[in-house]
Enzyme design. Sequence first.
Site, PDB file in Angstrom:
ATOM      1  N   TYR A 193       0.825  -1.214   0.000  1.00  0.00           N
ATOM      2  CA  TYR A 193       0.000   0.000   0.000  1.00  0.00           C
ATOM      3  C   TYR A 193       0.860   1.264   0.000  1.00  0.00           C
ATOM      4  CZ  TYR A 193      -3.229   3.492   1.985  1.00  0.00           C
ATOM      5  OH  TYR A 193      -3.969   4.621   2.230  1.00  0.00           O
ATOM      6  N   GLN A 194       1.832   1.312   0.911  1.00  0.00           N
ATOM      7  CA  GLN A 194       2.615   2.558   1.064  1.00  0.00           C
ATOM      8  C   GLN A 194       3.441   2.833  -0.210  1.00  0.00           C
ATOM      9  OE1 GLN A 194       1.844   3.671   4.236  1.00  0.00           O
ATOM     10  NE2 GLN A 194       2.383   2.118   5.751  1.00  0.00           N
TER      11      GLN A 194
ATOM     12  N   ASP B 111       1.132   6.784  10.646  1.00  0.00           N
ATOM     13  CA  ASP B 111       2.081   5.694  10.946  1.00  0.00           C
ATOM     14  C   ASP B 111       3.464   5.968  10.372  1.00  0.00           C
ATOM     15  OD1 ASP B 111       2.106   4.285   8.118  1.00  0.00           O
ATOM     16  OD2 ASP B 111       0.014   4.614   8.606  1.00  0.00           O
TER      17      ASP B 111
ATOM     18  N   ASP C 184      -3.619   9.854   2.620  1.00  0.00           N
ATOM     19  CA  ASP C 184      -3.560   8.498   3.176  1.00  0.00           C
ATOM     20  C   ASP C 184      -4.599   8.403   4.289  1.00  0.00           C
ATOM     21  OD1 ASP C 184      -2.925   6.030   4.132  1.00  0.00           O
ATOM     22  OD2 ASP C 184      -1.063   6.641   5.101  1.00  0.00           O
ATOM     23  N   SER C 185      -5.832   8.172   3.886  1.00  0.00           N
ATOM     24  CA  SER C 185      -6.924   8.245   4.863  1.00  0.00           C
ATOM     25  C   SER C 185      -7.381   6.871   5.311  1.00  0.00           C
ATOM     26  CB  SER C 185      -8.114   8.971   4.235  1.00  0.00           C
ATOM     27  OG  SER C 185      -8.689   8.152   3.249  1.00  0.00           O
ATOM     28  N   SER C 186      -8.204   6.882   6.358  1.00  0.00           N
ATOM     29  CA  SER C 186      -8.943   5.676   6.717  1.00  0.00           C
ATOM     30  C   SER C 186     -10.179   5.620   5.819  1.00  0.00           C
ATOM     31  CB  SER C 186      -9.278   5.698   8.211  1.00  0.00           C
ATOM     32  OG  SER C 186      -9.804   6.954   8.564  1.00  0.00           O
ATOM     33  N   ASP C 187     -11.148   4.814   6.169  1.00  0.00           N
ATOM     34  CA  ASP C 187     -12.312   4.631   5.301  1.00  0.00           C
ATOM     35  C   ASP C 187     -13.316   5.788   5.456  1.00  0.00           C
ATOM     36  OD1 ASP C 187     -11.529   2.013   4.321  1.00  0.00           O
ATOM     37  OD2 ASP C 187     -11.840   1.361   6.381  1.00  0.00           O
TER      38      ASP C 187
ATOM     39  N   TYR D 111      -6.312  -5.999   3.736  1.00  0.00           N
ATOM     40  CA  TYR D 111      -7.421  -5.065   3.538  1.00  0.00           C
ATOM     41  C   TYR D 111      -8.605  -5.865   2.988  1.00  0.00           C
ATOM     42  CZ  TYR D 111      -4.422  -0.957   4.339  1.00  0.00           C
ATOM     43  OH  TYR D 111      -3.602  -0.010   4.901  1.00  0.00           O
TER      44      TYR D 111
HETATM   45  N1  SPD Z   1      -9.778  -0.303   5.064  1.00  0.00           N
HETATM   46  C1  SPD Z   1      -8.636   0.360   5.624  1.00  0.00           C
HETATM   47  C2  SPD Z   1      -7.974   1.322   4.722  1.00  0.00           C
HETATM   48  C3  SPD Z   1      -6.832   1.990   5.430  1.00  0.00           C
HETATM   49  C4  SPD Z   1      -6.045   2.901   4.577  1.00  0.00           C
HETATM   50  N2  SPD Z   1      -5.084   3.685   5.316  1.00  0.00           N
HETATM   51  C5  SPD Z   1      -3.985   2.954   5.808  1.00  0.00           C
HETATM   52  C6  SPD Z   1      -2.929   3.804   6.425  1.00  0.00           C
HETATM   53  C7  SPD Z   1      -1.581   3.227   6.199  1.00  0.00           C
HETATM   54  N3  SPD Z   1      -0.576   4.222   6.123  1.00  0.00           N
END
Ligand code: SPD
Length: 283
Positions: free
Chosen positions: A67-68, A92, A161-164, A229
């Site tokens: 992902y990163q 993070d 770089d967000s959460s949901d 994920y």
């Molecule tokens: N479903 C979770 C998605 C999370 C995305 N962000 C992750 C952060 C990692 N740096």
Amino acid sequence: MTKILSGWFSELCDMWPGIALSLKYKKHLVNKQSKFQKIDLYETENFGKMLVLDDIIQLTEQDEFAYQEMMTHVPLFSHPNPENVLVIGGGDGGILREVAKHKCVKNIDICEIDEEVINVAREFIPSTAIGFEDERVTINIADGSEFIKERQKFYDVIIVDSSDPIGPGEALFTKEFYSTMKTALKCDGIIANQAESFFLHTDVVKSIMTIFRQLFPIFGYAAIFIPTYPGGNIGTGLGSLKYDVRKPCRTPDEETAKQLKYYTTEVHQAAFVLPKFGEVIYE
Ligand code: SPD
């Protein structure tokens, strides 16, 4: 927190109903409530440390690189000379770690709303928090939309770089937010965001592509394989004011290429090719 079995963390969420990923853990190291969200950190049996925000997995040490690297290197290698980079979220430090691999970058700003996430990463996940140690990094604890008001037409690349889109992350999926972010980009800037799974969250991805189509002359979605994920995949949405994000214009030098585990020039281009049904995100 919902647990199906004792000693297992199970991720249940209305965004992916009827399906749950479970990881076996050895220790539950952190369980705290910040001003914004619940923060948990587990030592898992097989995936190293795992960061969980509001009961949703944010990363595991075992597979976070996928992902990163893609969130970072797809936009950065699409730009000929990125000097100023902004990371929104990303507490993070993993995205910072990847941005720092680009020697042409001069300034790396991070705007994270929740300082507690940074503190937990620094204490427990040094492999990603190392990103904060680069001397080009400036940490800003603030709301991203407020932060960029002072930085108009400044950034070459912005990475969200967000959460949901539930809880604190919801505002980061609106047209209003991306219109505001666009004002902080230079006239040839690129934005990349966490764009969910084209497989499980087709409507969310479609909505992001609709917003990007309205704001950017060039846009697209690059898929990313990642076991922890939902559905084993996620994606990054790209909006660009000038450069073709589907074809990198720079390549990793030899030293950088050795450090990368997922990103290659070939993977960059291939990530935009979706299965036939996935093309619905562009309709
Ligand atoms: N479903 C979770 C998605 C999370 C995305 N962000 C992750 C952060 C990692 N740096």
